[in-house]
Design a protein around this motif. Structure first.
Motif, PDB file in Angstrom:
ATOM      1  N   TYR A 230      -1.863  -0.414  13.872  1.00 34.14           N
ATOM      2  CA  TYR A 230      -1.802   0.070  12.532  1.00 34.14           C
ATOM      3  C   TYR A 230      -0.207  -0.038  12.072  1.00 34.14           C
ATOM      4  O   TYR A 230       0.524  -0.091  12.816  1.00 34.14           O
ATOM      5  CB  TYR A 230      -1.827   1.650  12.810  1.00 34.14           C
ATOM      6  CG  TYR A 230      -3.432   1.969  13.023  1.00 34.14           C
ATOM      7  CD1 TYR A 230      -4.034   2.557  11.809  1.00 34.14           C
ATOM      8  CD2 TYR A 230      -4.245   1.806  14.144  1.00 34.14           C
ATOM      9  CE1 TYR A 230      -5.433   2.927  12.008  1.00 34.14           C
ATOM     10  CE2 TYR A 230      -5.255   2.233  14.488  1.00 34.14           C
ATOM     11  CZ  TYR A 230      -5.918   2.583  13.308  1.00 34.14           C
ATOM     12  OH  TYR A 230      -7.221   3.018  13.236  1.00 34.14           O
TER      13      TYR A 230
ATOM     14  N   CYS B 237      -8.718 -12.249  15.628  1.00 34.58           N
ATOM     15  CA  CYS B 237      -8.006 -11.473  14.697  1.00 34.58           C
ATOM     16  C   CYS B 237      -6.422 -11.311  14.810  1.00 34.58           C
ATOM     17  O   CYS B 237      -5.771 -10.909  13.842  1.00 34.58           O
ATOM     18  CB  CYS B 237      -8.795 -10.124  14.200  1.00 34.58           C
ATOM     19  SG  CYS B 237      -8.116  -8.957  15.439  1.00 34.58           S
TER      20      CYS B 237
ATOM     21  N   HIS C 264      -8.158  -7.378   4.525  1.00 39.24           N
ATOM     22  CA  HIS C 264      -9.462  -7.367   3.893  1.00 39.24           C
ATOM     23  C   HIS C 264      -9.610  -6.788   2.588  1.00 39.24           C
ATOM     24  O   HIS C 264     -10.282  -7.272   1.534  1.00 39.24           O
ATOM     25  CB  HIS C 264     -10.591  -6.924   4.900  1.00 39.24           C
ATOM     26  CG  HIS C 264     -10.875  -8.041   5.935  1.00 39.24           C
ATOM     27  ND1 HIS C 264     -11.299  -7.611   7.101  1.00 39.24           N
ATOM     28  CD2 HIS C 264     -10.576  -9.072   5.921  1.00 39.24           C
ATOM     29  CE1 HIS C 264     -11.373  -8.738   7.593  1.00 39.24           C
ATOM     30  NE2 HIS C 264     -10.995  -9.610   7.449  1.00 39.24           N
ATOM     31  N   GLU C 265      -8.975  -5.773   2.361  1.00 41.17           N
ATOM     32  CA  GLU C 265      -9.143  -4.983   1.102  1.00 41.17           C
ATOM     33  C   GLU C 265      -8.388  -5.677  -0.036  1.00 41.17           C
ATOM     34  O   GLU C 265      -8.722  -5.493  -1.226  1.00 41.17           O
ATOM     35  CB  GLU C 265      -8.403  -3.426   1.133  1.00 41.17           C
ATOM     36  CG  GLU C 265      -9.311  -2.655   1.911  1.00 41.17           C
ATOM     37  CD  GLU C 265      -8.753  -1.285   2.495  1.00 41.17           C
ATOM     38  OE1 GLU C 265      -7.567  -1.140   2.032  1.00 41.17           O
ATOM     39  OE2 GLU C 265      -9.257  -0.459   3.116  1.00 41.17           O
TER      40      GLU C 265
ATOM     41  N   HIS D 138     -12.505 -12.374  12.506  1.00 38.45           N
ATOM     42  CA  HIS D 138     -12.706 -11.141  13.117  1.00 38.45           C
ATOM     43  C   HIS D 138     -14.151 -11.415  13.809  1.00 38.45           C
ATOM     44  O   HIS D 138     -15.220 -10.648  13.653  1.00 38.45           O
ATOM     45  CB  HIS D 138     -12.620 -10.071  12.439  1.00 38.45           C
ATOM     46  CG  HIS D 138     -13.438  -9.700  11.374  1.00 38.45           C
ATOM     47  ND1 HIS D 138     -14.511  -8.991  11.482  1.00 38.45           N
ATOM     48  CD2 HIS D 138     -13.213 -10.175  10.214  1.00 38.45           C
ATOM     49  CE1 HIS D 138     -15.051  -8.732  10.463  1.00 38.45           C
ATOM     50  NE2 HIS D 138     -14.318  -9.586   9.526  1.00 38.45           N
TER      51      HIS D 138
ATOM     52  N   ARG E 233      -1.981   2.470   8.073  1.00 33.84           N
ATOM     53  CA  ARG E 233      -3.216   1.790   7.851  1.00 33.84           C
ATOM     54  C   ARG E 233      -3.398   0.630   8.822  1.00 33.84           C
ATOM     55  O   ARG E 233      -2.474   0.093   9.302  1.00 33.84           O
ATOM     56  CB  ARG E 233      -3.237   1.069   6.638  1.00 33.84           C
ATOM     57  CG  ARG E 233      -3.184   2.078   5.302  1.00 33.84           C
ATOM     58  CD  ARG E 233      -4.507   2.741   5.352  1.00 33.84           C
ATOM     59  NE  ARG E 233      -5.612   2.098   5.226  1.00 33.84           N
ATOM     60  CZ  ARG E 233      -6.362   1.247   4.378  1.00 33.84           C
ATOM     61  NH1 ARG E 233      -5.715   1.371   3.198  1.00 33.84           N
ATOM     62  NH2 ARG E 233      -7.530   0.728   4.423  1.00 33.84           N
ATOM     63  N   LYS E 234      -4.561   0.371   9.343  1.00 31.90           N
ATOM     64  CA  LYS E 234      -4.927  -0.664  10.165  1.00 31.90           C
ATOM     65  C   LYS E 234      -4.710  -1.982   9.600  1.00 31.90           C
ATOM     66  O   LYS E 234      -5.004  -2.129   8.354  1.00 31.90           O
ATOM     67  CB  LYS E 234      -6.545  -0.674  10.624  1.00 31.90           C
ATOM     68  CG  LYS E 234      -6.712  -1.372  11.686  1.00 31.90           C
ATOM     69  CD  LYS E 234      -8.199  -1.383  12.255  1.00 31.90           C
ATOM     70  CE  LYS E 234      -8.402  -0.329  12.949  1.00 31.90           C
ATOM     71  NZ  LYS E 234      -9.923  -0.271  13.766  1.00 31.90           N
TER      72      LYS E 234
ATOM     73  N   SER F 135       0.876  -1.431  -0.027  1.00 32.76           N
ATOM     74  CA  SER F 135       0.042   0.062  -0.048  1.00 32.76           C
ATOM     75  C   SER F 135       0.806   1.061  -0.158  1.00 32.76           C
ATOM     76  O   SER F 135       1.814   1.313   0.550  1.00 32.76           O
ATOM     77  CB  SER F 135      -0.897  -0.124   1.219  1.00 32.76           C
ATOM     78  OG  SER F 135      -1.519   1.285   1.364  1.00 32.76           O
TER      79      SER F 135
ATOM     80  N   ASP G 160      -7.662  -3.970   8.122  1.00 30.06           N
ATOM     81  CA  ASP G 160      -8.152  -3.299   6.887  1.00 30.06           C
ATOM     82  C   ASP G 160      -7.365  -3.672   5.606  1.00 30.06           C
ATOM     83  O   ASP G 160      -7.825  -3.956   4.413  1.00 30.06           O
ATOM     84  CB  ASP G 160      -8.208  -1.833   7.033  1.00 30.06           C
ATOM     85  CG  ASP G 160      -9.535  -1.322   7.990  1.00 30.06           C
ATOM     86  OD1 ASP G 160     -10.074  -2.374   8.412  1.00 30.06           O
ATOM     87  OD2 ASP G 160      -9.305  -0.438   8.461  1.00 30.06           O
TER      88      ASP G 160
ATOM     89  N   LYS H 290     -14.219  -6.493  14.493  1.00 33.05           N
ATOM     90  CA  LYS H 290     -13.077  -5.696  14.409  1.00 33.05           C
ATOM     91  C   LYS H 290     -13.064  -4.517  15.585  1.00 33.05           C
ATOM     92  O   LYS H 290     -12.791  -3.390  15.492  1.00 33.05           O
ATOM     93  CB  LYS H 290     -12.770  -5.047  13.160  1.00 33.05           C
ATOM     94  CG  LYS H 290     -12.883  -5.940  11.970  1.00 33.05           C
ATOM     95  CD  LYS H 290     -12.580  -4.899  10.917  1.00 33.05           C
ATOM     96  CE  LYS H 290     -12.759  -5.702   9.460  1.00 33.05           C
ATOM     97  NZ  LYS H 290     -12.777  -5.031   8.309  1.00 33.05           N
TER      98      LYS H 290
ATOM     99  N   CYS I 165      -7.062  -5.964  14.247  1.00 30.82           N
ATOM    100  CA  CYS I 165      -7.889  -4.725  14.306  1.00 30.82           C
ATOM    101  C   CYS I 165      -7.512  -3.582  15.120  1.00 30.82           C
ATOM    102  O   CYS I 165      -8.117  -2.823  15.109  1.00 30.82           O
ATOM    103  CB  CYS I 165      -9.450  -5.461  14.661  1.00 30.82           C
ATOM    104  SG  CYS I 165      -9.306  -5.649  16.594  1.00 30.82           S
TER     105      CYS I 165
END
Length: 108
Positions: free
Chosen positions: A85, A47, A28-29, A36, A21-22, A16, A25, A40, A82
Motif C-alpha cells: 500500500y 505483479c 489498474h484504475e 497479476h 491505497r494498494k 490520487s 489498484d 491479486k 498487490c
C-alpha cells in the motif's frame, strides 16, 4: 497526495488524493495493464514492482512478501503491487523485464 511514476512506461504518472491505497489498484484504475496471474492474492510474483525511489512510502512487507524474499523470488528493491500500500508521498517504479506484456510499449 499519492503519486506513482512508472519509469519504464515513459514516466507515466498516477496521482490520487486518497490517504492510503494498494499500488496495483491505483495502477489498474488508471487503465494501465499490469500483470497479476494469481488474481491479486499474493500467490505469485507476476505483479512485482521494482522500487527505484520511495520504498519508505510503502507499508511494511506482508507475510506473503516475506515468504517470497526468503525463497529468493523477491529482491530487496522489489515489492508485490498487490500487497503493498502506498501510504504517503511518491514512489518511482519499473516493470520487471519478465513481467512485461508484449502488447505494451515500454521505455528505458
Amino acid at each position: 497526495m499519492l503519486k506513482i511514476v512508472i519509469e519504464n512506461l515513459h514516466h507515466r504518472e498516477i496521482k490520487s488524493n486518497d490517504k492510503v491505497r494498494k499500488v496495483i489498484d491505483l495502477i489498474h484504475e488508471n487503465h494501465i495493464d499490469w500483470m497479476h496471474a494469481c488474481g491479486k492474492k499474493g500467490r505469485c510474483t507476476t505483479c512485482k514492482i521494482i522500487v527505484k525511489k520511495g520504498m519508505d512510502n510503502l507499508t511494511a512487507l506482508t507475510e506473503r512478501e516475506e515468504f517470497f524474499r526468503k525463497n529468493n523470488r523477491l529482491n530487496p528493491s522489489e515489492r508485490l503491487s498487490c500487497q503493498a500500500y502506498l501510504e504517503s508521498g511518491e514512489i518511482r517504479v519499473c516493470v520487471a523485464e519478465e513481467n512485461k506484456f508484449t502488447h505494451m510499449d515500454y521505455s528505458d
